[in-house]
Design a protein around this motif. Sequence first.
Motif: not given
Length: 333
Positions: A133, A192-193, A196-197, A216-222
Motif C-alpha cells: 500500500r 488483493s482483498e 485493500k482492507n 484489481d488492487v490498484s483500482n481500489s487503493i493507491d
Amino acid sequence: MRKLLSLIMIAVLALVMSGCGSKDTASPGQDSVKEQKVNVATGTTSGAYYPIGNAMAKIWTDKVPGVKASAQSTEASAANMNFLQQKEAEVAFTMANVAVYAYEGQDSFTGRANKDLRGMTFLYPNVTQIVVRKDSGINSVKDLKGKRFAPGATGSGTVTNSKEVLDGYDLNFWDKDKANVKADYVGFTEASELLKNKQVDAANFSGAMPLAAIMDVSNSIDIKLISLEPEMIQQIIKKYPFYYEYVIPKGTYKGQEEDVHTVALANLLLTRADLSEDLVYDLTKGIYENIPDLMNAHAITKNIKKENASKGMGPLPLHPGSIKYFKEIGAMN
C-alpha cells in the motif's frame, strides 16, 4: 412349416452375425481412435496459469484427434509437481525453480526426486512483483521486518519465490522459531482483498505481467511496487541461477510512475516421461500452431516462441515428443 421356420432362423442368425461383424470392423482407411484424457494442472483462478491452461485444453480437445483435455484449478507449481508424480495430471504449469527442486529432490521435495519429469516448452517470464500500500511506509523489501506479508498460497511456487527473495534480506516468514515477518498464506485474489482492507502490508504476486489481481488492487487503493536493490538482484541470481534481472516498465499498473527493477524466472509447461512421443508431439504442435487462441486468453503468451523452446529448463530433459516437433520446425538441431 418346419422348412419355413428353419429359413427364418437362418436369416435372423445371418443378420445378427452381420451386425456383430460391423462393430469390430473399421471403415476402409480409417483407424479407430482411442480417446486420450489429458488433465492440465494450472493455478488459482486469479492467476495467468488457469486461463491459459483452459485455452490449451480447448485447443487440444478441438484440434487434436482423440484427445479430451480439461484444465484443473490448483495451488500452482509445487502442487502441480505432486500431481505429475502421482499421475493425477498429464501436463502441468510450473515455475522453473520448483521444477528443478522437484526433479532433483530438493527443498520441499527432499527424499522424493521425480526423474520422470519432462519439459514440453518454455512459456513466459514469471516476474516477482512485490506490492505494498502506498501509505505503508515500505520502500524496500528490508522494511517488511515485523510486517504482515502475503507470500503466496500454500503449495505454490510464489511461496518458494518469496523465500528465495526475502532470504537475501535476512527475513524469514516460514520458520516459526526464526520468523520476523508475519505470513498470510493466501492466493492472489485473497491477497488483493487483504491489501485493500489493510489486513496485510505487502504481498508477492509472482506471475505474468500485467497481473489481473494487481490491477484489481490498484483500482481500489493507491499501491506501490517495490524495486530490489542492484546488489540484491545480483546476489539472488548468484545463489539461484534460474533467476534473471527484469524491469517492469513504468505505467504497467495504475499509479506506477517509475520502472521497477526485480527478478524473473521461466514459467514452464511440463509432462511425464510415460506419455507417448506421438501424444506429446501433437500437444506441443497444438500450442505453437494456435498462439493467437492463447493470446486471446492472456497476452503474455506472445512470449511462447520457438527460439525460446527450451529456455529455463535447466537439468530437466525435454520430452522426445517435444524434441521431435522442435526439430521439425527448426527450433533444435
